[in-house]
Design an enzyme around this catalytic site. Structure first.
Site, short mmCIF file in Angstrom:
data_model
loop_
_atom_site.label_atom_id
_atom_site.label_comp_id
_atom_site.label_asym_id
_atom_site.label_seq_id
_atom_site.Cartn_x
_atom_site.Cartn_y
_atom_site.Cartn_z
N SER A 190 1.22 -7.72 -0.86
CA SER A 190 1.94 -8.57 0.11
C SER A 190 1.48 -9.77 0.33
CB SER A 190 2.90 -7.84 1.35
OG SER A 190 1.92 -7.74 2.23
N THR A 216 1.58 -4.27 4.18
CA THR A 216 1.56 -4.38 5.95
C THR A 216 0.83 -5.84 6.13
OG1 THR A 216 -0.94 -3.55 5.72
CG2 THR A 216 0.91 -2.00 6.44
N ASP A 217 0.41 -6.56 4.91
CA ASP A 217 -0.37 -7.74 5.23
C ASP A 217 0.45 -8.98 5.88
OD1 ASP A 217 -2.58 -6.78 4.89
OD2 ASP A 217 -3.13 -7.22 2.87
N THR A 222 0.91 -1.32 -0.11
CA THR A 222 0.29 -0.08 -0.19
C THR A 222 0.88 1.37 0.03
OG1 THR A 222 -1.89 -1.12 0.99
CG2 THR A 222 -1.82 1.40 1.35
C1 SIN Z 1 -0.02 -5.44 1.11
O1 SIN Z 1 0.06 -5.93 1.91
O2 SIN Z 1 0.46 -5.21 0.04
C2 SIN Z 1 -1.50 -4.42 0.77
C3 SIN Z 1 -2.01 -4.03 2.23
C4 SIN Z 1 -1.06 -2.78 2.87
O3 SIN Z 1 -0.04 -2.80 2.50
O4 SIN Z 1 -1.73 -2.36 3.83
#
Ligand code: SIN
Length: 330
Positions: free
Chosen positions: A64, A97-98, A17
């Site tokens: 991710s 973040t995932d 993100t």
């Molecule tokens: C991801 O994990 O690539 C999408 C969600 C995020 O980064 O918050």
């Protein structure tokens, strides 16, 4: 200001993100992750030039949720190669973040350098009003450029906090304060250019770890225990040739009786079984809610199921079988 004496930090972008783009600045969901290139992310933060000299590489451009073990191998080896250079003082990885907590722990156990490695991310896409990525990136580079960050293993800089890769986990689907280290708390803080550590990391990591990334990763999967759980998934995994299973158990790693029988049968067929908890904090004690001695299982301690899977993959991939020692050590 003479910037030639600033630390040289490699920023490795993988997507997420933080590199997300939405059609409308008011959108913080419904965007596409991993589309903005690393050069544009860096251009959005001119203050980086006052903190470090930046070397940038685009390693991947993914959401991710689609992280793979093959990409982990590429990333870990690239970080090792960069940190072996005299002219690189630290590495920052931008990530989604995932699965950030999985990648961070994997790197914590496989990178062979004491130089700082810092992961960061964002909850809001780069196009959003009040995007959190630019400040998180500046803070991550500030931490990586700090001599105090050396030797502490892989760190996560997020929302002004510094976490250890071992303990950090995502705890919110939307908040810019999404990450916490539930059992241990933050290692420190980074704010307005000041890096302050308040704790240290005592378990072995990076240069002191016995693990390395692999070309071929063993098949290790996660199953959960819940009301009325059946043995269907465990039996299917064993039939598919699984080498390890992590159980996201109830409470202190307890498991439905039907699942317990299926896992005991799996252990007899040579599958390594680790008991973790779906609760989100606390630890799973050996011979606590289930008898590991009788079942032939291993307790995960304070590792959540996703991190327990990373450690089990590394241990089995390295041919190690004293698994309780490994889980008690790392
Ligand atoms: C991801 O994990 O690539 C999408 C969600 C995020 O980064 O918050």
């Amino acid at each position: 200001m003479n910037t030639s004496s600033l630390p040289r930090i490699a920023v490795l972008a993988t997507g997420g993100t933080i590199a997300g783009q939405a059609g409308d600045a008011s959108k913080t969901a419904g965007y596409k992750a991993g589309v903005v290139g690393v050069d544009k992310l860096l251009d959005a933060v001119p203050a980086l030039g006052l903190v470090a000299r930046i070397h940038a590489e685009q390693i991947a451009s993914i959401d991710s949720k689609d992280m793979s073990a093959a990409l982990w191998t590429t990333l870990s080896r690239r970080i090792d190669a960069l940190l072996a250079q005299d002219d690189i003082d630290g590495v920052v990885v931008t990530h989604g973040t995932d699965t950030l907590e999985e990648t961070a722990y994997l790197l914590h156990l496989t990178v062979k350098s004491t130089k700082p490695v810092v992961l960061t991310a964002a909850m809001r896409p780069s196009t959003a009003l009040s995007a959190d990525g630019p400040l998180n990136l500046l803070n991550a580079v500030t931490v990586a450029a700090s001599a105090d960050a050396a030797g502490k293993g892989v760190l996560v800089a997020f929302n002004n906090q510094i976490h250890s890769a071992r303990d950090v986990t995502k705890t919110s689907t939307y908040s810019v304060g999404a990450f916490r280290s539930p059992e241990t708390g933050v290692l420190g803080f980074v704010q307005d250019g000041r890096v302050e550590f308040q704790r240290t990391v005592v378990r072995p990591h990076t240069a002191a770890s016995e693990f390395a990334v692999a070309e071929q990763w063993p098949m290790v999967e996660i199953v959960a225990s819940y009301a009325d759980a059946s043995r269907v998934m465990v039996d299917a995994l064993v039939a598919a040739g699984v080498k390890g299973i992590v159980v996201a158990g109830t409470g202190n790693g307890s498991m439905h009786a039907t699942l317990t029988q299926a896992l005991a049968d799996a252990v007899k067929k040579g599958v390594a079984v680790v008991r973790a908890s779906r609760v989100g904090s606390g630890h799973v004690m050996r011979n606590g809610a289930a008898s590991d001695d009788v079942l032939g299982t291993v307790s995960a301690g304070t590792l959540n199921p996703y991190k327990a899977r990373v450690l089990l993959m590394l241990a089995l991939g390295s041919g190690l079988d004293d698994l309780q020692r490994i889980f008690d050590t790392y």
